[in-house]
Design a protein around this motif. Structure first.
Motif, PDB file in Angstrom:
ATOM      1  N   SER A   1       0.866  -1.173   0.000  1.00 42.15           N
ATOM      2  CA  SER A   1       0.000   0.000   0.000  1.00 42.15           C
ATOM      3  C   SER A   1       0.906   1.226   0.000  1.00 42.15           C
ATOM      4  O   SER A   1       1.183   1.817   1.029  1.00 42.15           O
ATOM      5  CB  SER A   1      -0.916  -0.007   1.229  1.00 42.15           C
ATOM      6  OG  SER A   1      -0.154  -0.128   2.415  1.00 42.15           O
ATOM      7  N   GLY A   2       1.400   1.567  -1.160  1.00 42.93           N
ATOM      8  CA  GLY A   2       2.426   2.585  -1.289  1.00 42.93           C
ATOM      9  C   GLY A   2       1.888   3.999  -1.349  1.00 42.93           C
ATOM     10  O   GLY A   2       1.470   4.459  -2.418  1.00 42.93           O
ATOM     11  N   GLY A   3       1.902   4.696  -0.237  1.00 44.18           N
ATOM     12  CA  GLY A   3       1.601   6.116  -0.225  1.00 44.18           C
ATOM     13  C   GLY A   3       0.142   6.479  -0.411  1.00 44.18           C
ATOM     14  O   GLY A   3      -0.185   7.649  -0.586  1.00 44.18           O
ATOM     15  N   VAL A   4      -0.765   5.510  -0.378  1.00 41.50           N
ATOM     16  CA  VAL A   4      -2.180   5.830  -0.572  1.00 41.50           C
ATOM     17  C   VAL A   4      -2.983   5.306   0.609  1.00 41.50           C
ATOM     18  O   VAL A   4      -2.601   4.334   1.257  1.00 41.50           O
ATOM     19  CB  VAL A   4      -2.732   5.215  -1.878  1.00 41.50           C
ATOM     20  CG1 VAL A   4      -2.055   5.823  -3.083  1.00 41.50           C
ATOM     21  CG2 VAL A   4      -2.559   3.695  -1.886  1.00 41.50           C
ATOM     22  N   ASN A   5      -4.092   5.972   0.891  1.00 44.33           N
ATOM     23  CA  ASN A   5      -4.980   5.518   1.952  1.00 44.33           C
ATOM     24  C   ASN A   5      -6.076   4.662   1.339  1.00 44.33           C
ATOM     25  O   ASN A   5      -7.147   5.136   0.986  1.00 44.33           O
ATOM     26  CB  ASN A   5      -5.584   6.719   2.686  1.00 44.33           C
ATOM     27  CG  ASN A   5      -4.535   7.518   3.440  1.00 44.33           C
ATOM     28  OD1 ASN A   5      -3.616   6.948   4.001  1.00 44.33           O
ATOM     29  ND2 ASN A   5      -4.659   8.829   3.431  1.00 44.33           N
ATOM     30  N   GLY A   6      -5.793   3.404   1.168  1.00 40.07           N
ATOM     31  CA  GLY A   6      -6.750   2.498   0.556  1.00 40.07           C
ATOM     32  C   GLY A   6      -6.236   1.078   0.610  1.00 40.07           C
ATOM     33  O   GLY A   6      -5.104   0.816   1.015  1.00 40.07           O
ATOM     34  N   ASP A   7      -7.075   0.146   0.181  1.00 42.06           N
ATOM     35  CA  ASP A   7      -6.693  -1.255   0.185  1.00 42.06           C
ATOM     36  C   ASP A   7      -5.626  -1.507  -0.878  1.00 42.06           C
ATOM     37  O   ASP A   7      -5.628  -0.893  -1.950  1.00 42.06           O
ATOM     38  CB  ASP A   7      -7.901  -2.136  -0.082  1.00 42.06           C
ATOM     39  CG  ASP A   7      -8.936  -2.038   1.024  1.00 42.06           C
ATOM     40  OD1 ASP A   7      -8.556  -1.607   2.136  1.00 42.06           O
ATOM     41  OD2 ASP A   7     -10.100  -2.372   0.778  1.00 42.06           O
ATOM     42  N   ALA A   8      -4.735  -2.454  -0.593  1.00 43.02           N
ATOM     43  CA  ALA A   8      -3.673  -2.816  -1.536  1.00 43.02           C
ATOM     44  C   ALA A   8      -3.990  -4.154  -2.185  1.00 43.02           C
ATOM     45  O   ALA A   8      -4.491  -5.072  -1.524  1.00 43.02           O
ATOM     46  CB  ALA A   8      -2.334  -2.880  -0.817  1.00 43.02           C
ATOM     47  N   ALA A   9      -3.704  -4.260  -3.475  1.00 41.98           N
ATOM     48  CA  ALA A   9      -3.931  -5.517  -4.193  1.00 41.98           C
ATOM     49  C   ALA A   9      -2.864  -6.533  -3.801  1.00 41.98           C
ATOM     50  O   ALA A   9      -1.692  -6.192  -3.615  1.00 41.98           O
ATOM     51  CB  ALA A   9      -3.884  -5.268  -5.696  1.00 41.98           C
ATOM     52  N   VAL A  10      -3.272  -7.787  -3.678  1.00 40.10           N
ATOM     53  CA  VAL A  10      -2.342  -8.874  -3.394  1.00 40.10           C
ATOM     54  C   VAL A  10      -1.912  -9.498  -4.720  1.00 40.10           C
ATOM     55  O   VAL A  10      -2.743  -9.809  -5.565  1.00 40.10           O
ATOM     56  CB  VAL A  10      -2.991  -9.941  -2.496  1.00 40.10           C
ATOM     57  CG1 VAL A  10      -2.034 -11.100  -2.258  1.00 40.10           C
ATOM     58  CG2 VAL A  10      -3.421  -9.324  -1.176  1.00 40.10           C
ATOM     59  N   VAL A  11      -0.607  -9.667  -4.905  1.00 40.12           N
ATOM     60  CA  VAL A  11      -0.084 -10.219  -6.149  1.00 40.12           C
ATOM     61  C   VAL A  11       0.763 -11.452  -5.861  1.00 40.12           C
ATOM     62  O   VAL A  11       1.275 -11.638  -4.756  1.00 40.12           O
ATOM     63  CB  VAL A  11       0.765  -9.179  -6.912  1.00 40.12           C
ATOM     64  CG1 VAL A  11      -0.058  -7.966  -7.283  1.00 40.12           C
ATOM     65  CG2 VAL A  11       1.988  -8.768  -6.090  1.00 40.12           C
ATOM     66  N   GLN A  12       0.892 -12.294  -6.872  1.00 41.71           N
ATOM     67  CA  GLN A  12       1.830 -13.406  -6.806  1.00 41.71           C
ATOM     68  C   GLN A  12       3.190 -12.846  -7.198  1.00 41.71           C
ATOM     69  O   GLN A  12       3.485 -12.643  -8.366  1.00 41.71           O
ATOM     70  CB  GLN A  12       1.414 -14.520  -7.765  1.00 41.71           C
ATOM     71  CG  GLN A  12       2.446 -15.634  -7.903  1.00 41.71           C
ATOM     72  CD  GLN A  12       2.390 -16.282  -9.261  1.00 41.71           C
ATOM     73  OE1 GLN A  12       1.463 -17.004  -9.552  1.00 41.71           O
ATOM     74  NE2 GLN A  12       3.391 -16.027 -10.092  1.00 41.71           N
TER      75      GLN A  12
END
Length: 359
Positions: free
Chosen positions: A107-118
């Motif tokens: 979650s880079g620098g944003v106030n929100g949910d982060a996507a999960v990646v392989q």
């Protein structure tokens, strides 16, 4: 009827009733034996047997909060990373069978949910391995003295880091190891098929050794698309007098645009150095504090050969504190400067602090 007959009759009736009830009683079935998780020590700490199988599984990862600041920016950047690794292994008549998956979110620098990646996925049988992970030029699958950069910081200096689809074979013989890896050189998202590349893979060869004093590692890569060669050599020495570790290395690249050529601090986008050399030293200051300091020199290609920066320098250091097991606070920074062919000096600087909980 006398009293004796009455007592005998009553006792017989009670026995009859008790017998009938005993015959009709429900007998509870014996509970199934529970197979508790067993520790698997065949592959190191943290592994356990998956119940009902002979496969050993390890689950680990970390949660990290990091704040970064860079020269020329008016604000700092925050990043919270979550990483989860699954490592499954078992022994077969053909060698170790392994499957490895790394899931990650930033979650880079944003106030929100982060996507999960392989972020990585690999499979291995014996010495044969294939999947998606770091290029063998940057970090050979299964480990090696020459993995990552010259300076033993998190950034590692500059060392041509990238991840690729790959298939390779690794041979280990005591202290020695060797590998040959074919890496996919297709560029995702390129506008044309020519820009994406062709069916021919890049090739990386690795030869290394580990000893009580340290180890040495040499890697040679061929960029099939650019028709360019990259060379990486690293030596690591344990300094017995201080308990520290000294790392010395070099890179060579014969062509601008080689994907296995190291970049330049403050250089133009996509520019690579003709050669680079450096050293890094790591020392335990106390039982909980560790320090690293390193320097890397770069000699770029001349303007006539497609370069824009002739020489460059990078100084990088870190201070790491681990007050309790699996908890780390790290402060790291770097300063780079270069001199172009037009005698224009450019400087760059950045640093970060992180707090990380591993498990």
């Amino acid at each position: 009827m006398n009293i004796k007959s009455l007592l005998i009759g009553s006792a017989a009736a009670l026995v009859a009733v008790s017998g009938a009830r005993a015959a009709d009683a429900i007998v509870a079935a014996e509970p199934e034996p529970v197979e508790y998780v067993r520790v698997c020590d065949a592959f190191g700490t943290g592994f356990f047997y998956i119940p009902g199988t002979e496969t050993c599984l390890k689950i680990d990862g970390y949660v990290r909060f990091r704040v970064t600041a860079s020269k020329g920016t008016s604000e700092y950047q925050q990043n919270t990373r979550a990483r989860l690794n699954f490592d499954a292994r078992s022994e077969t008549e053909l060698g170790t069978l392994r499957g490895y998956i790394r899931f990650q979110s930033n979650s880079g620098g944003v106030n929100g949910d982060a996507a999960v990646v392989q972020d990585q996925a690999m499979l291995q049988l014996g010495g044969l391995f294939m999947g998606y992970t770091e290029s063998a030029f940057a970090a050979l699958w299964g480990g090696g003295v020459g993995n990552f950069g010259i300076i033993q910081t998190d950034n590692g200096g500059i060392y041509a880091y990238q991840q690729t689809q790959q298939i390779g074979y690794r041979y280990d013989a005591g202290a020695f190891y060797a590998a040959l890896v074919l890496e996919n050189d297709l560029v995702p998202g390129a506008a044309t098929s020519a820009a994406r590349g062709d069916w021919a893979p890049d090739v990386v060869g690795v030869l290394g050794m580990t000893q009580g004093w340290g180890g040495a590692d040499v890697r040679i890569a061929y960029d099939e698309s650019a028709k360019a060669v990259g060379v990486k050599g690293l030596v690591e020495v344990a300094v017995a007098a201080t308990g520290g570790s000294l790392r010395v290395g070099m890179f060579y690249n014969n062509k601008v645009g080689n994907r296995y050529g190291v970049g330049l601090p403050g250089g133009a986008a996509g520019e690579t150095a003709n050669w680079s050399a450096g050293l890094g030293y790591t020392q335990d200051v106390t039982e909980t504090v560790n320090a690293t300091l390193g320097y890397q020199y770069f000699d770029g290609f001349s303007a006539a050969n497609g370069g824009t920066t002739k020489t460059a320098h990078l100084v990088e250091g870190a201070l790491s504190w681990t007050p309790v097991t699996n908890f780390n606070v790290r402060l790291e920074g770097n300063y780079g400067w270069n001199k172009s062919n037009a005698n224009v000096n450019t400087t760059t600087a950045s640093g970060f602090v992180w707090v990380r909980r591993s498990f």
